[in-house]
Design an enzyme around this catalytic site. Structure first.
Site, PDB file in Angstrom:
ATOM      1  N   GLU A 108      30.861 105.890  -7.934  1.00 51.10           N
ATOM      2  CA  GLU A 108      32.192 106.485  -8.004  1.00 51.10           C
ATOM      3  C   GLU A 108      32.843 106.523  -6.629  1.00 51.10           C
ATOM      4  OE1 GLU A 108      31.620 109.531 -11.746  1.00 51.10           O
ATOM      5  OE2 GLU A 108      31.382 110.362  -9.754  1.00 51.10           O
ATOM      6  N   CYS A 121      36.958 108.779  -0.401  1.00 50.85           N
ATOM      7  CA  CYS A 121      35.553 109.153  -0.368  1.00 50.85           C
ATOM      8  C   CYS A 121      34.788 108.046  -1.081  1.00 50.85           C
ATOM      9  CB  CYS A 121      35.410 110.502  -1.081  1.00 50.85           C
ATOM     10  SG  CYS A 121      33.716 111.089  -1.196  1.00 50.85           S
ATOM     11  N   CYS A 128      20.835 108.269  -5.049  1.00 50.55           N
ATOM     12  CA  CYS A 128      20.457 108.713  -3.708  1.00 50.55           C
ATOM     13  C   CYS A 128      18.999 109.142  -3.732  1.00 50.55           C
ATOM     14  CB  CYS A 128      21.335 109.897  -3.274  1.00 50.55           C
ATOM     15  SG  CYS A 128      21.051 110.428  -1.558  1.00 50.55           S
ATOM     16  N   CYS A 132      18.485 116.365  -2.580  1.00 51.92           N
ATOM     17  CA  CYS A 132      18.958 117.731  -2.311  1.00 51.92           C
ATOM     18  C   CYS A 132      19.180 118.413  -3.675  1.00 51.92           C
ATOM     19  CB  CYS A 132      20.242 117.704  -1.492  1.00 51.92           C
ATOM     20  SG  CYS A 132      20.026 116.851   0.093  1.00 51.92           S
ATOM     21  N   CYS A 135      22.750 118.951  -5.295  1.00 54.78           N
ATOM     22  CA  CYS A 135      23.685 117.816  -5.350  1.00 54.78           C
ATOM     23  C   CYS A 135      23.453 117.005  -6.614  1.00 54.78           C
ATOM     24  CB  CYS A 135      23.481 116.932  -4.112  1.00 54.78           C
ATOM     25  SG  CYS A 135      24.422 115.390  -4.160  1.00 54.78           S
ATOM     26  N   CYS A 359      32.977 117.352  -3.712  1.00 47.90           N
ATOM     27  CA  CYS A 359      31.731 117.124  -2.977  1.00 47.90           C
ATOM     28  C   CYS A 359      30.501 117.339  -3.831  1.00 47.90           C
ATOM     29  CB  CYS A 359      31.612 118.095  -1.812  1.00 47.90           C
ATOM     30  SG  CYS A 359      33.038 118.143  -0.799  1.00 47.90           S
TER      31      CYS A 359
HETATM   32  N1  SAH Z   1      24.175 111.877   1.712  1.00 43.38           N
HETATM   33  C1  SAH Z   1      25.250 112.266   2.565  1.00 43.38           C
HETATM   34  C2  SAH Z   1      26.630 112.074   1.994  1.00 43.38           C
HETATM   35  C3  SAH Z   1      26.904 112.487   0.568  1.00 43.38           C
HETATM   36  S1  SAH Z   1      27.394 114.085   0.096  1.00 43.38           S
HETATM   37  C4  SAH Z   1      25.071 113.699   2.997  1.00 43.38           C
HETATM   38  O1  SAH Z   1      24.275 114.394   2.394  1.00 43.38           O
HETATM   39  O2  SAH Z   1      25.692 114.110   3.959  1.00 43.38           O
HETATM   40  C5  SAH Z   1      28.727 114.689   1.012  1.00 43.38           C
HETATM   41  C6  SAH Z   1      28.615 116.183   1.258  1.00 43.38           C
HETATM   42  O3  SAH Z   1      28.680 116.973   0.052  1.00 43.38           O
HETATM   43  C7  SAH Z   1      27.296 116.574   1.915  1.00 43.38           C
HETATM   44  O4  SAH Z   1      27.524 117.471   2.943  1.00 43.38           O
HETATM   45  C8  SAH Z   1      26.558 117.226   0.772  1.00 43.38           C
HETATM   46  O5  SAH Z   1      25.523 118.063   1.217  1.00 43.38           O
HETATM   47  C9  SAH Z   1      27.676 117.958   0.076  1.00 43.38           C
HETATM   48  N2  SAH Z   1      27.328 118.400  -1.272  1.00 43.38           N
HETATM   49  C10 SAH Z   1      26.431 117.837  -2.113  1.00 43.38           C
HETATM   50  N3  SAH Z   1      26.383 118.517  -3.266  1.00 43.38           N
HETATM   51  C11 SAH Z   1      27.259 119.532  -3.161  1.00 43.38           C
HETATM   52  C12 SAH Z   1      27.663 120.570  -4.043  1.00 43.38           C
HETATM   53  N4  SAH Z   1      27.146 120.677  -5.257  1.00 43.38           N
HETATM   54  N5  SAH Z   1      28.607 121.443  -3.600  1.00 43.38           N
HETATM   55  C13 SAH Z   1      29.143 121.309  -2.375  1.00 43.38           C
HETATM   56  N6  SAH Z   1      28.812 120.345  -1.511  1.00 43.38           N
HETATM   57  C14 SAH Z   1      27.878 119.459  -1.884  1.00 43.38           C
END
Ligand code: SAH
Length: 366
Positions: A108, A121, A128, A132, A135, A359
């Site tokens: 996406e 974005c 991935c 995390c 996420c 995000c």
């Molecule tokens: N893998 C990279 C980029 C992808 S995510 C990274 O982790 O930085 C982009 C941002 O969104 C990251 O800071 C991630 O931690 C955040 N993110 C992921 N899931 C989220 C959620 N459920 N709510 C808010 N931010 C989130």
């Protein structure tokens, strides 16, 4: 493909590669490729202008090329992304596109138009491997790395829609790119650097978007941060910290079991020193998990007096998650604590939430 808690996947599964595309290649490589196809090398410049300046992939529209040349050169513009679904909100100024790649993998991208800028974005991997737990993308595991051209195509498609006036607000241009879609960009290092080069190089080499408008966001792959600093590309580094202490970060950002908070911050400060670019610290505020005042205080102490900006993101709860965003009063206290330490801090808007485009929500559910 889903992973055990804390499990990390660094190496993408071996899969068939997408077809070679103009955007995968440097100008020298394009000239060589065009010559191999039996055309004069300067045709590479023409083709590049069509693609990077006019966002044209239809060779029939390239009237400065002979029909025979068009035929041959079309081999360098294979279709890499097929739109599956498009969702818009904010009166059409936020739009999320779900793409199918040649092998069926789904990714996406999101376009967000603001009065003074347009941010895209983009995804850098299908899925991935960084796992995390908060996420959405992290829950699905890693399908594969995207190619340079697959990454660039997301931007070109947004640029094309903007130039054509398809996004409310009149014809426009993409000014900012954030690698905050699906994937861990620094785990797909080579392809991502290729994409950054195509994005920032002026036409006919690339799209000519200012490197200052490009942000690479990472969980904190320390050796790759060092390599990025050596590239001489003044892109902004965003570090997904989410906790100032190792105990909590080990669970929220499992890569922390390899590289600790102190190590990743050191790498970030070196990056800032080399590039003179402000580090963006990403911190998703999760109710009663990482939003305590003492953690704000610890974070403030770790980052004060550095070239830094803290970006607080109200957690976007993913389906089935036990976690939710912080209470407003806790968010305010967190901000105040950081401000007390003199740390520049903002709370990010949650644009695109209604279309699961905010995000961490990019999961390519179909
Ligand atoms: N893998 C990279 C980029 C992808 S995510 C990274 O982790 O930085 C982009 C941002 O969104 C990251 O800071 C991630 O931690 C955040 N993110 C992921 N899931 C989220 C959620 N459920 N709510 C808010 N931010 C989130």
């Amino acid at each position: 493909m889903s992973q055990q808690p804390g499990q990390l996947t660094f190496v993408a599964p071996r899969r068939a590669k997408p077809a070679r595309h103009l955007a995968d290649l440097s100008m020298a490589e394009r000239r060589a490729a065009v010559t191999e196809l039996g055309e004069k090398a300067f045709r590479a410049d023409q083709l590049s202008r069509h693609y990077f300046e006019r966002h044209t992939t239809d060779v029939a529209a390239m009237t400065d090329l002979s029909p025979a040349a068009r035929d041959k050169l079309s081999a360098l513009l294979p279709t890499l992304l097929t739109p599956v679904k498009e969702l818009t909100t904010d009166g059409g100024t936020t739009r999320k596109t779900l793409w199918r790649l040649f092998d069926g993998a789904l990714v996406e991208s999101v376009l967000m138009r603001y009065p003074e800028r347009v941010t895209m974005c983009v995804s850098s991997q299908a899925g991935c491997g960084m796992n995390c737990p908060f996420c959405a993308t992290g829950q699905a595991g890693l399908t594969r790395n995207m190619s340079t051209a697959e990454i660039v195509e997301q931007v070109v498609s947004g640029a094309r829609a903007l130039a054509a006036g398809e996004v409310p607000g009149g014809p426009g241009r993409v000014s900012n790119i954030v690698f905050m879609g699906m994937g861990e960009p620094l785990a797909n290092y080579k392809q991502v650097i290729g994409a950054v080069r195509r994005i920032v190089e002026p036409a006919p080499h690339g799209l000519g978007i200012s490197a200052r408008g490009v942000t690479v966001s990472t969980v904190g792959l320390v050796p790759a941060i060092g390599k990025l600093a050596d590239e001489g590309l003044p892109v902004t580094l965003a570090l997904s910290l989410h906790a100032p202490d190792d105990e909590l970060r080990d669970t929220l950002v499992p890569i922390n079991t390899r590289w600790k908070v102190a190590e990743v911050l050191d790498a970030a400060w070196s990056y800032a020193a080399r590039t003179k670019r402000r580090i963006s610290i990403e911190y998703a505020l999760i109710k009663d998990v990482n939003d305590q005042e003492w953690r704000a205080d610890l974070l403030g102490k770790l980052v004060r007096n550095k070239l830094v900006h803290v970006n607080l993101i109200p957690l976007n709860p993913t389906p089935g998650s036990k976690w939710t965003a912080s209470r407003p009063e806790d968010e305010r206290a967190f901000v105040r604590r950081l401000e007390f330490h003199g740390v520049p801090v903002t709370v990010r808007d949650t644009r695109g939430r209604e279309i699961d485009g905010a995000c961490g929500q990019l999961a390519a559910a179909e």
